[in-house]
Design a protein around this motif. Structure first.
Motif, PDB file in Angstrom:
ATOM      1  N   ALA A  51      73.462 106.043  31.449  1.00 51.88           N
ATOM      2  CA  ALA A  51      73.065 107.108  30.522  1.00 51.88           C
ATOM      3  C   ALA A  51      73.108 106.623  29.076  1.00 51.88           C
ATOM      4  CB  ALA A  51      73.978 108.324  30.702  1.00 51.88           C
ATOM      5  N   THR A  52      74.126 105.855  28.741  1.00 51.77           N
ATOM      6  CA  THR A  52      74.250 105.344  27.371  1.00 51.77           C
ATOM      7  C   THR A  52      73.120 104.376  27.047  1.00 51.77           C
ATOM      8  OG1 THR A  52      76.656 105.553  27.511  1.00 51.77           O
ATOM      9  CG2 THR A  52      75.781 104.151  25.768  1.00 51.77           C
ATOM     10  N   LEU A  53      72.784 103.517  27.985  1.00 51.55           N
ATOM     11  CA  LEU A  53      71.683 102.577  27.761  1.00 51.55           C
ATOM     12  C   LEU A  53      70.357 103.312  27.569  1.00 51.55           C
ATOM     13  CD1 LEU A  53      72.560  99.695  30.257  1.00 51.55           C
ATOM     14  CD2 LEU A  53      72.175  99.445  27.799  1.00 51.55           C
ATOM     15  N   ILE A  54      70.149 104.362  28.349  1.00 48.35           N
ATOM     16  CA  ILE A  54      68.911 105.153  28.215  1.00 48.35           C
ATOM     17  C   ILE A  54      68.849 105.812  26.841  1.00 48.35           C
ATOM     18  CG2 ILE A  54      67.703 107.201  29.068  1.00 48.35           C
ATOM     19  CD1 ILE A  54      68.732 106.459  31.886  1.00 48.35           C
ATOM     20  N   GLU A  55      69.971 106.348  26.389  1.00 50.26           N
ATOM     21  CA  GLU A  55      69.998 107.007  25.075  1.00 50.26           C
ATOM     22  C   GLU A  55      69.670 106.015  23.956  1.00 50.26           C
ATOM     23  OE1 GLU A  55      73.050 109.596  22.225  1.00 50.26           O
ATOM     24  OE2 GLU A  55      73.833 108.426  23.915  1.00 50.26           O
ATOM     25  N   LEU A  56      70.276 104.842  23.991  1.00 50.78           N
ATOM     26  CA  LEU A  56      70.015 103.847  22.947  1.00 50.78           C
ATOM     27  C   LEU A  56      68.570 103.363  22.998  1.00 50.78           C
ATOM     28  CD1 LEU A  56      73.271 101.663  22.991  1.00 50.78           C
ATOM     29  CD2 LEU A  56      72.734 103.643  21.573  1.00 50.78           C
ATOM     30  N   ARG A  57      68.053 103.236  24.208  1.00 54.25           N
ATOM     31  CA  ARG A  57      66.670 102.790  24.354  1.00 54.25           C
ATOM     32  C   ARG A  57      65.701 103.816  23.771  1.00 54.25           C
ATOM     33  NH1 ARG A  57      65.295  97.962  24.452  1.00 54.25           N
ATOM     34  NH2 ARG A  57      63.786  98.677  22.951  1.00 54.25           N
ATOM     35  N   HIS A  58      65.967 105.094  24.010  1.00 54.71           N
ATOM     36  CA  HIS A  58      65.104 106.152  23.470  1.00 54.71           C
ATOM     37  C   HIS A  58      65.130 106.159  21.943  1.00 54.71           C
ATOM     38  CE1 HIS A  58      65.011 108.778  27.380  1.00 54.71           C
ATOM     39  NE2 HIS A  58      64.210 107.730  27.425  1.00 54.71           N
ATOM     40  N   LEU A  59      66.300 105.969  21.373  1.00 57.98           N
ATOM     41  CA  LEU A  59      66.399 105.935  19.911  1.00 57.98           C
ATOM     42  C   LEU A  59      65.634 104.746  19.338  1.00 57.98           C
ATOM     43  CD1 LEU A  59      70.147 106.871  19.257  1.00 57.98           C
ATOM     44  CD2 LEU A  59      68.130 108.182  18.579  1.00 57.98           C
ATOM     45  N   ALA A  60      65.750 103.607  19.997  1.00 61.45           N
ATOM     46  CA  ALA A  60      65.078 102.403  19.500  1.00 61.45           C
ATOM     47  C   ALA A  60      63.569 102.493  19.670  1.00 61.45           C
ATOM     48  CB  ALA A  60      65.609 101.173  20.228  1.00 61.45           C
ATOM     49  N   ASP A  61      63.120 103.225  20.700  1.00 57.54           N
ATOM     50  CA  ASP A  61      61.685 103.298  20.997  1.00 57.54           C
ATOM     51  C   ASP A  61      61.041 104.580  20.478  1.00 57.54           C
ATOM     52  OD1 ASP A  61      61.913 100.897  22.264  1.00 57.54           O
ATOM     53  OD2 ASP A  61      62.074 101.741  24.279  1.00 57.54           O
ATOM     54  N   ALA A  62      61.657 105.229  19.502  1.00 55.96           N
ATOM     55  CA  ALA A  62      61.081 106.463  18.946  1.00 55.96           C
ATOM     56  C   ALA A  62      59.687 106.175  18.403  1.00 55.96           C
ATOM     57  CB  ALA A  62      61.977 106.990  17.832  1.00 55.96           C
ATOM     58  N   PRO A  63      58.718 107.106  18.586  1.00 59.11           N
ATOM     59  CA  PRO A  63      57.348 106.881  18.102  1.00 59.11           C
ATOM     60  C   PRO A  63      57.324 106.556  16.611  1.00 59.11           C
ATOM     61  CG  PRO A  63      57.443 108.823  19.505  1.00 59.11           C
ATOM     62  CD  PRO A  63      58.858 108.402  19.272  1.00 59.11           C
ATOM     63  N   GLU A  64      56.369 105.745  16.228  1.00 61.57           N
ATOM     64  CA  GLU A  64      56.261 105.281  14.844  1.00 61.57           C
ATOM     65  C   GLU A  64      56.174 106.447  13.866  1.00 61.57           C
ATOM     66  OE1 GLU A  64      56.388 102.232  12.166  1.00 61.57           O
ATOM     67  OE2 GLU A  64      56.294 101.949  14.338  1.00 61.57           O
ATOM     68  N   ARG A  65      55.472 107.524  14.260  1.00 58.52           N
ATOM     69  CA  ARG A  65      55.275 108.645  13.338  1.00 58.52           C
ATOM     70  C   ARG A  65      56.571 109.398  13.055  1.00 58.52           C
ATOM     71  NH1 ARG A  65      55.085 113.162  16.578  1.00 58.52           N
ATOM     72  NH2 ARG A  65      54.728 112.780  18.813  1.00 58.52           N
ATOM     73  N   LEU A  66      57.566 109.207  13.953  1.00 60.90           N
ATOM     74  CA  LEU A  66      58.830 109.903  13.742  1.00 60.90           C
ATOM     75  C   LEU A  66      59.853 109.046  13.010  1.00 60.90           C
ATOM     76  CD1 LEU A  66      59.254 111.637  17.230  1.00 60.90           C
ATOM     77  CD2 LEU A  66      58.275 112.587  15.114  1.00 60.90           C
ATOM     78  N   ARG A  67      59.466 107.810  12.726  1.00 58.56           N
ATOM     79  CA  ARG A  67      60.417 106.903  12.084  1.00 58.56           C
ATOM     80  C   ARG A  67      60.341 107.028  10.571  1.00 58.56           C
ATOM     81  NH1 ARG A  67      59.380 101.228  15.337  1.00 58.56           N
ATOM     82  NH2 ARG A  67      60.002 101.963  17.415  1.00 58.56           N
ATOM     83  N   SER A  68      61.483 106.871   9.940  1.00 57.58           N
ATOM     84  CA  SER A  68      61.514 106.815   8.479  1.00 57.58           C
ATOM     85  C   SER A  68      61.408 105.358   8.064  1.00 57.58           C
ATOM     86  CB  SER A  68      62.819 107.416   7.955  1.00 57.58           C
ATOM     87  OG  SER A  68      63.927 106.744   8.525  1.00 57.58           O
TER      88      SER A  68
END
Length: 399
Positions: A51-68
């Motif tokens: 579960a922790t690995l999935i959470e970190l992966r989702h944060l790292a792979d956030a769509p470009e439009r949502l990134r600051s």
């Protein structure tokens, strides 16, 4: 003017939104890493980290439009990627432990311990402690597997069969460092023994680099082999074999005493060299327990060689150094006899040597050792050499 003002206000609002978004994103990453840090040390199974690995992966792979955009985002991404890699390795270590492949787990933890700063702030001491715990489990597993095989070894002749069983069983040596160490230790003894039986020259490697040699069976078999090969090494294979119940140390002490009694300095040289080699092979280079004996004998041998070469100044110098470092290996009476003979027959050279010793008394003039320790060399079967005896105490030696 109104348009310009609106643009400025709009830009400021957008910047504020971006900053707020970046702050929120950084907080989200920091919180996720904190949760991961809490989970990693509590995990007992590989699946506990999914579960922790999935959470970190989702944060790292956030769509470009949502990134600051900006360096903060890049720094946050790097932290996420580093943490993900660390967690994957930790999960691999847990998976290895679940499958009782402790050696794999040890290797993974050892690699993780080399990271200068772990991304999840796991203390290095914690990683090393877990590796040590696995080493104990690995050794216990090997002991349980190898014990029945080792118990079947009743003599050196049983080594080849035991090694075959250890290598072909359910625990291949390459999968366990502890088993690999044990097999390597037994294999070194076995190869030296088989070569000895065939009468060919060989070498028994030092033990300080073979941790498997701490096994009691390896230690016993190595001692048995030493008692078997030492008479050949000392050149007394046909005359002075070890007595029943005699240990390696007892045998070497007896042979040293015999060499001194016979004034057989060739035998004395071999005995001291063998004792030094055996001691150093266990403790490591420079850690020989008979180092002083060896140094004293080197001075004595230099004196003997110099006398035969009619270099009486060098001989007197060597004997004086031998006297200052005398041990029971070379009785002082022998040294005194040679010095008396040189003083009587070559007074000038004796006086020069005495002056040099007095002038440089505090300087350590170490004799040259002509060999490098690399294991106990066992010679091939050969005719016994003629012993080298000391020159007469009343006459100068002849070449």
């Amino acid at each position: 003017m109104r348009l310009l003002a609106r643009l400025i206000i709009g830009g400021l609002c957008f910047a504020a939104i971006i900053t707020a978004s970046a702050d929120e994103e950084n907080k989200e990453i920091t919180d996720a890493l904190r949760r991961a840090s809490d989970v990693v040390l509590k995990a007992h199974k590989a699946s506990d980290l999914d579960a922790t690995l999935i959470e970190l992966r989702h944060l790292a792979d956030a769509p470009e439009r949502l990134r600051s955009p900006g360096p903060e985002r890049e720094s946050g991404l790097k932290r996420l990627y580093d943490a993900t890699r660390f967690l994957r390795q930790w999960q691999n270590h847990l998976w290895a432990v679940e499958g009782e492949k402790f050696d794999n787990g040890i290797r993974i933890l050892t690699d993780l311990a080399q990271i200068e700063q772990t991304p999840l702030d796991i203390p290095r001491s914690e990683i090393l402690a877990r590796a040590r715990s696995l080493e104990g489990k690995d050794k216990a597993q090997v002991d349980s597997y190898a014990a029945p095989i080792l118990q079947s070894i009743h003599s050196l002749d049983g080594l080849p069969s035991a090694l075959t069983q250890l290598r072909s069983g359910t625990h291949p040596p390459y999968q366990s460092q502890a088993l690999s160490n044990l097999v390597n230790g037994l294999d070194a003894v076995c190869k030296a023994y088989l070569a000895f039986k065939e009468g060919v020259a060989t070498t028994l490697p030092p033990t300080y680099w073979q941790t498997g040699d701490t096994n009691q069976m390896v230690t016993r078999l190595r001692a048995e082999l030493l008692l078997l090969v030492l008479p050949r090494i000392l050149g007394v294979e046909k005359t002075d074999s070890p007595k029943i119940g005699e240990t390696v140390e007892d045998y070497l002490m007896r042979m040293r005493a015999a060499a001194i009694a016979r004034r057989d300095f060739e035998l004395l040289s071999r005995t001291i060299s063998a004792a030094r080699e055996i001691s150093s092979s266990i403790a490591g280079p420079g850690q020989s327990l008979v180092g002083h004996d060896y140094t004293s004998f080197l001075y004595w041998r230099e004196g003997q060689n110099a006398e035969r070469a009619k270099r009486f100044f060098e001989a007197a110098l060597a004997y004086r150094r031998a006297l200052s470092s005398a041990t029971p290996a070379v009785p002082v009476e022998f040294i005194g006899q040679r010095l008396d003979a040189i003083e009587k027959e070559h007074p000038d050279e004796f006086r020069q040597a005495t002056d040099v010793i007095r002038r440089y008394y505090d300087r350590d003039i170490t004799p040259r050792a002509h060999e490098t320790l690399g294991g106990l060399r066992i010679p091939a079967v050969s005719p016994q050499s003629t012993p080298l005896r000391t020159p007469s105490s009343t006459a100068s030696p002849t070449p």
